[in-house]
Structures are given as structure tokens and as C-alpha cells.
Design a protein around this motif. Structure first.
Motif, short mmCIF file in Angstrom:
data_model
loop_
_atom_site.label_atom_id
_atom_site.label_comp_id
_atom_site.label_asym_id
_atom_site.label_seq_id
_atom_site.Cartn_x
_atom_site.Cartn_y
_atom_site.Cartn_z
N VAL A 92 8.67 -80.14 8.06
CA VAL A 92 9.86 -79.33 8.32
C VAL A 92 10.77 -80.03 9.34
N GLY A 93 10.17 -80.55 10.40
CA GLY A 93 10.95 -81.29 11.39
C GLY A 93 11.61 -82.52 10.81
N PHE A 94 10.89 -83.22 9.94
CA PHE A 94 11.43 -84.40 9.28
C PHE A 94 12.64 -84.04 8.43
N TYR A 95 12.51 -82.96 7.64
CA TYR A 95 13.64 -82.50 6.82
C TYR A 95 14.83 -82.13 7.68
N LEU A 96 14.60 -81.35 8.72
CA LEU A 96 15.71 -80.92 9.58
C LEU A 96 16.42 -82.12 10.20
N LEU A 97 15.65 -83.05 10.73
CA LEU A 97 16.23 -84.22 11.37
C LEU A 97 17.02 -85.07 10.39
N ASN A 98 16.41 -85.41 9.27
CA ASN A 98 17.04 -86.36 8.35
C ASN A 98 18.12 -85.73 7.48
N LEU A 99 17.93 -84.51 7.01
CA LEU A 99 19.00 -83.86 6.24
C LEU A 99 20.19 -83.55 7.15
N GLY A 100 19.92 -83.23 8.41
CA GLY A 100 21.01 -83.05 9.36
C GLY A 100 21.78 -84.34 9.56
N TYR A 101 21.05 -85.44 9.66
CA TYR A 101 21.70 -86.73 9.83
C TYR A 101 22.52 -87.08 8.58
N VAL A 102 21.94 -86.87 7.41
CA VAL A 102 22.66 -87.14 6.16
C VAL A 102 23.95 -86.32 6.11
N SER A 103 23.87 -85.07 6.52
CA SER A 103 25.06 -84.20 6.51
C SER A 103 26.11 -84.67 7.50
N LEU A 104 25.68 -85.00 8.70
CA LEU A 104 26.64 -85.45 9.71
C LEU A 104 27.28 -86.79 9.35
N PHE A 105 26.52 -87.61 8.64
CA PHE A 105 27.00 -88.94 8.27
C PHE A 105 27.85 -88.92 7.01
N VAL A 147 24.24 -95.08 2.28
CA VAL A 147 22.84 -95.00 1.83
C VAL A 147 22.00 -96.04 2.58
N GLY A 148 22.55 -97.21 2.81
CA GLY A 148 21.83 -98.23 3.56
C GLY A 148 21.50 -97.78 4.98
N VAL A 149 22.45 -97.16 5.65
CA VAL A 149 22.19 -96.67 7.00
C VAL A 149 21.14 -95.56 6.96
N VAL A 150 21.24 -94.66 6.00
CA VAL A 150 20.24 -93.59 5.88
C VAL A 150 18.86 -94.19 5.61
N ALA A 151 18.77 -95.20 4.76
CA ALA A 151 17.48 -95.84 4.47
C ALA A 151 16.90 -96.50 5.72
N ILE A 152 17.73 -97.12 6.52
CA ILE A 152 17.26 -97.73 7.77
C ILE A 152 16.76 -96.64 8.72
N VAL A 153 17.50 -95.56 8.85
CA VAL A 153 17.06 -94.46 9.72
C VAL A 153 15.75 -93.88 9.22
N LEU A 154 15.62 -93.67 7.91
CA LEU A 154 14.36 -93.16 7.35
C LEU A 154 13.22 -94.14 7.61
N GLY A 155 13.48 -95.42 7.48
CA GLY A 155 12.46 -96.42 7.76
C GLY A 155 12.00 -96.39 9.21
N VAL A 156 12.94 -96.25 10.13
CA VAL A 156 12.59 -96.17 11.55
C VAL A 156 11.77 -94.91 11.82
N VAL A 157 12.21 -93.77 11.28
CA VAL A 157 11.46 -92.53 11.46
C VAL A 157 10.07 -92.66 10.85
N HIS A 158 9.96 -93.29 9.69
CA HIS A 158 8.67 -93.51 9.05
C HIS A 158 7.77 -94.37 9.94
N LEU A 159 8.29 -95.46 10.48
CA LEU A 159 7.48 -96.32 11.33
C LEU A 159 7.03 -95.59 12.60
N VAL A 160 7.89 -94.77 13.16
CA VAL A 160 7.51 -93.97 14.33
C VAL A 160 6.40 -93.00 13.95
N ASN A 161 6.51 -92.35 12.78
CA ASN A 161 5.45 -91.44 12.33
C ASN A 161 4.13 -92.17 12.16
#
Length: 134
Positions: free
Chosen positions: A54-67, A88-102
């Protein structure tokens, strides 16, 4: 339909499924780590896994919306493609960073849980085990 609106729709059509795919992948494979961290307590592991998703969705969908918004003028199909690919490239990089942190957090939790299990004594300090001679 304006080119900017087309770019927005294409961006959303790519970014949202990408977020969903990464969230499901993290949830499915992260559950194994969480079970180990919580010493086989499947209920607690499942609850924490769900909260992380749920936190992942909120964070990343919020980012997608703001971007989504752009101040750039989009006049051609080529500019639509450039804008969408950049977003899409920036979103993929952000998702990759969040994934690596997870992965790093899960691995740290798992390593700590494994270490604590290895340092537990086989008996309490007021008990003893009998040693027999062969």
C-alpha cells in the motif's frame, strides 16, 4: 485531441501498469523475506507485506501523478514520443531506486533475524544438559 493530451494518456498507460507490476513482484518475492524476519509468523509477515505494498502504491502513483504535468509545448508526434520516453524513464529510475531500497531493507531485516536466531542459547541459563561418556 491535442498532442499534449495524447502524451499524458500514453504516459499514464505505461507508468501505472509499470508501478503495478513492480509492486506485485516486490510483494510476491518479498513475502519470503518477511516470513523469515518474523520467524515463520505468516500472519504478521502477510500484514506487513500488505502495508508495504500500500505504501509503495501511494508513493509511486503519487509520484507518477505529480510528474504528469509538463510546461513544454508538444506540437508533433516526435515530441510526444520524446516527452513520454523521458517521463517513463524517470519513473523507471525512481521505481528501480525504491526497489533497491526495499531489497536492501528486506536483506538487512533477514540478516538481523538470522543473526539473532544463531545467538540464542539451546537451553536457558538455569538449565544444563547432561553429558554422557561413550
Amino acid at each position: 485531441m491535442s498532442h499534449t493530451l495524447a502524451a499524458y494518456l500514453i504516459y499514464i498507460a505505461i507508468a501505472v501498469p509499470l508501478v503495478v507490476f513492480v509492486a506485485r513482484t516486490l510483494s510476491r518475492h518479498g513475502a519470503i523475506f518477511l516470513r523469515e524476519v518474523f520467524h515463520g509468523n505468516d500472519g504478521l509477515a502477510a500484514a506487513v507485506n500488505h502495508l508495504l505494498v500500500v505504501g509503495f502504491y501511494l508513493l509511486n502513483l503519487g509520484y507518477v501523478s505529480l510528474f504528469l504535468r509538463t510546461d513544454r509545448l508538444v506540437d508533433s508526434a516526435e515530441e510526444v514520443l520524446e516527452l513520454v520516453s523521458r517521463k517513463v524513464g524517470v519513473v523507471a529510475i525512481v521505481l528501480g531506486v525504491v526497489h533497491l531500497v526495499n531489497v536492501w531493507v528486506f536483506n538487512t531485516l533477514r540478516r538481523n533475524a538470522t543473526f539473532h536466531r544463531q545467538t540464542e542459547l539451546p537451553v536457558t541459563t538455569d538449565e544444563f544438559t547432561e553429558v554422557t561418556q561413550p
